[in-house]
Scaffold this motif. Sequence first.
Motif, PDB file in Angstrom:
ATOM      1  N   ARG A   1      -0.247 -13.382   7.103  1.00  0.00           N
ATOM      2  CA  ARG A   1       1.034 -13.913   7.580  1.00  0.00           C
ATOM      3  C   ARG A   1       1.805 -12.893   8.421  1.00  0.00           C
ATOM      4  O   ARG A   1       2.219 -13.182   9.518  1.00  0.00           O
ATOM      5  N   ASN A   2       2.034 -11.709   7.871  1.00  0.00           N
ATOM      6  CA  ASN A   2       2.773 -10.678   8.614  1.00  0.00           C
ATOM      7  C   ASN A   2       2.664  -9.340   7.892  1.00  0.00           C
ATOM      8  O   ASN A   2       2.142  -9.267   6.781  1.00  0.00           O
ATOM      9  N   GLN A   3       3.173  -8.303   8.564  1.00  0.00           N
ATOM     10  CA  GLN A   3       3.163  -6.968   7.971  1.00  0.00           C
ATOM     11  C   GLN A   3       4.301  -6.149   8.534  1.00  0.00           C
ATOM     12  O   GLN A   3       4.837  -6.458   9.594  1.00  0.00           O
ATOM     13  N   ASN A   4       4.664  -5.106   7.822  1.00  0.00           N
ATOM     14  CA  ASN A   4       5.593  -4.132   8.371  1.00  0.00           C
ATOM     15  C   ASN A   4       5.387  -2.788   7.706  1.00  0.00           C
ATOM     16  O   ASN A   4       4.752  -2.680   6.661  1.00  0.00           O
ATOM     17  N   ASP A   5       5.892  -1.760   8.365  1.00  0.00           N
ATOM     18  CA  ASP A   5       5.733  -0.377   7.931  1.00  0.00           C
ATOM     19  C   ASP A   5       7.041   0.123   7.334  1.00  0.00           C
ATOM     20  O   ASP A   5       8.125  -0.274   7.772  1.00  0.00           O
ATOM     21  N   ASP A   6       6.891   1.027   6.384  1.00  0.00           N
ATOM     22  CA  ASP A   6       8.048   1.671   5.792  1.00  0.00           C
ATOM     23  C   ASP A   6       7.636   3.096   5.429  1.00  0.00           C
ATOM     24  O   ASP A   6       6.456   3.381   5.228  1.00  0.00           O
ATOM     25  N   TYR A   7       8.600   3.969   5.384  1.00  0.00           N
ATOM     26  CA  TYR A   7       8.372   5.338   4.937  1.00  0.00           C
ATOM     27  C   TYR A   7       9.498   5.690   3.999  1.00  0.00           C
ATOM     28  O   TYR A   7      10.672   5.437   4.304  1.00  0.00           O
ATOM     29  N   GLU A   8       9.158   6.253   2.849  1.00  0.00           N
ATOM     30  CA  GLU A   8      10.150   6.589   1.846  1.00  0.00           C
ATOM     31  C   GLU A   8      10.358   8.108   1.860  1.00  0.00           C
ATOM     32  O   GLU A   8       9.567   8.854   1.279  1.00  0.00           O
ATOM     33  N   PRO A   9      11.388   8.579   2.583  1.00  0.00           N
ATOM     34  CA  PRO A   9      11.555  10.022   2.784  1.00  0.00           C
ATOM     35  C   PRO A   9      11.766  10.815   1.492  1.00  0.00           C
ATOM     36  O   PRO A   9      11.307  11.951   1.395  1.00  0.00           O
ATOM     37  N   GLU A  10      12.396  10.232   0.491  1.00  0.00           N
ATOM     38  CA  GLU A  10      12.645  10.974  -0.750  1.00  0.00           C
ATOM     39  C   GLU A  10      11.347  11.301  -1.504  1.00  0.00           C
ATOM     40  O   GLU A  10      11.269  12.299  -2.200  1.00  0.00           O
ATOM     41  N   THR A  11      10.322  10.473  -1.348  1.00  0.00           N
ATOM     42  CA  THR A  11       9.029  10.718  -2.010  1.00  0.00           C
ATOM     43  C   THR A  11       7.922  11.073  -1.013  1.00  0.00           C
ATOM     44  O   THR A  11       6.810  11.387  -1.425  1.00  0.00           O
TER      45      THR A  11
ATOM     46  N   VAL B   1       0.868  -1.175   0.000  1.00  0.00           N
ATOM     47  CA  VAL B   1       0.000   0.000   0.000  1.00  0.00           C
ATOM     48  C   VAL B   1       0.905   1.225   0.000  1.00  0.00           C
ATOM     49  O   VAL B   1       1.790   1.346   0.852  1.00  0.00           O
ATOM     50  N   PHE B   2       0.676   2.137  -0.952  1.00  0.00           N
ATOM     51  CA  PHE B   2       1.448   3.370  -1.045  1.00  0.00           C
ATOM     52  C   PHE B   2       0.496   4.556  -0.934  1.00  0.00           C
ATOM     53  O   PHE B   2      -0.517   4.609  -1.627  1.00  0.00           O
ATOM     54  N   THR B   3       0.838   5.505  -0.064  1.00  0.00           N
ATOM     55  CA  THR B   3       0.013   6.712   0.077  1.00  0.00           C
ATOM     56  C   THR B   3       0.822   7.805   0.773  1.00  0.00           C
ATOM     57  O   THR B   3       1.764   7.521   1.507  1.00  0.00           O
ATOM     58  N   LYS B   4       0.418   9.044   0.536  1.00  0.00           N
ATOM     59  CA  LYS B   4       1.011  10.175   1.251  1.00  0.00           C
ATOM     60  C   LYS B   4       0.145  10.589   2.434  1.00  0.00           C
ATOM     61  O   LYS B   4       0.522  11.463   3.198  1.00  0.00           O
ATOM     62  N   SER B   5      -1.003   9.941   2.597  1.00  0.00           N
ATOM     63  CA  SER B   5      -1.955  10.292   3.648  1.00  0.00           C
ATOM     64  C   SER B   5      -1.899   9.299   4.804  1.00  0.00           C
ATOM     65  O   SER B   5      -2.125   8.105   4.618  1.00  0.00           O
ATOM     66  N   GLY B   6      -1.641   9.810   6.000  1.00  0.00           N
ATOM     67  CA  GLY B   6      -1.647   8.951   7.183  1.00  0.00           C
ATOM     68  C   GLY B   6      -3.018   8.347   7.456  1.00  0.00           C
ATOM     69  O   GLY B   6      -3.133   7.201   7.901  1.00  0.00           O
ATOM     70  N   THR B   7      -4.076   9.087   7.162  1.00  0.00           N
ATOM     71  CA  THR B   7      -5.437   8.591   7.355  1.00  0.00           C
ATOM     72  C   THR B   7      -5.723   7.430   6.404  1.00  0.00           C
ATOM     73  O   THR B   7      -6.278   6.403   6.802  1.00  0.00           O
TER      74      THR B   7
ATOM     75  N   ILE C   1       6.305   9.094   0.954  1.00  0.00           N
ATOM     76  CA  ILE C   1       5.229   8.114   0.802  1.00  0.00           C
ATOM     77  C   ILE C   1       5.310   7.077   1.918  1.00  0.00           C
ATOM     78  O   ILE C   1       6.372   6.514   2.185  1.00  0.00           O
ATOM     79  N   TYR C   2       4.150   6.855   2.555  1.00  0.00           N
ATOM     80  CA  TYR C   2       4.012   5.758   3.506  1.00  0.00           C
ATOM     81  C   TYR C   2       3.850   4.464   2.707  1.00  0.00           C
ATOM     82  O   TYR C   2       3.138   4.440   1.702  1.00  0.00           O
ATOM     83  N   HIS C   3       4.490   3.415   3.183  1.00  0.00           N
ATOM     84  CA  HIS C   3       4.469   2.131   2.474  1.00  0.00           C
ATOM     85  C   HIS C   3       4.171   1.021   3.489  1.00  0.00           C
ATOM     86  O   HIS C   3       4.984   0.736   4.350  1.00  0.00           O
ATOM     87  N   LYS C   4       2.997   0.447   3.382  1.00  0.00           N
ATOM     88  CA  LYS C   4       2.604  -0.685   4.249  1.00  0.00           C
ATOM     89  C   LYS C   4       2.795  -1.962   3.446  1.00  0.00           C
ATOM     90  O   LYS C   4       2.336  -2.071   2.317  1.00  0.00           O
TER      91      LYS C   4
END
Length: 114
Positions: free
Chosen positions: A86-96, A59-65, A98-101
């Motif tokens: 199975r599992n999940q993790n969070d990522d944030y791409e500072p250059e763009t 999942v890619f988005t710039k919105s926390g909501t 974008i939140y990445h789940k």
Amino acid sequence: MNVRSIITKVLKPLNIPVVFLSYKGEDETYIRFFFYNQAPAFSAEDQEKQTGHYVQIDVFTKSGTEYARLEKGVKDLLVEAGFVFRNQNDDYEPETEIYHKILRFFYAQNTEEE
């Protein structure tokens, strides 16, 4: 029905683009998915009866909501459709910015259904 079609159909109610492998659109919020493993899940008499599909949903988005809404929505819809979380993790791409789940699921499909 193939598993790519199942995923696309199941996630349609989220009302954002859902694509296999690569997204080329302009939307800031979208879902990309791919299979990181596909292997026999059950065999009998030397014949594969079920294929196990291990799928990653990104999942890619710039919105926390939207990030929170889509995390829950993806999990709820896929589990309801027979996928095993199975599992999940969070990522944030500072250059763009974008939140990445990253969410991973397993789906066993009878070979007659493929």
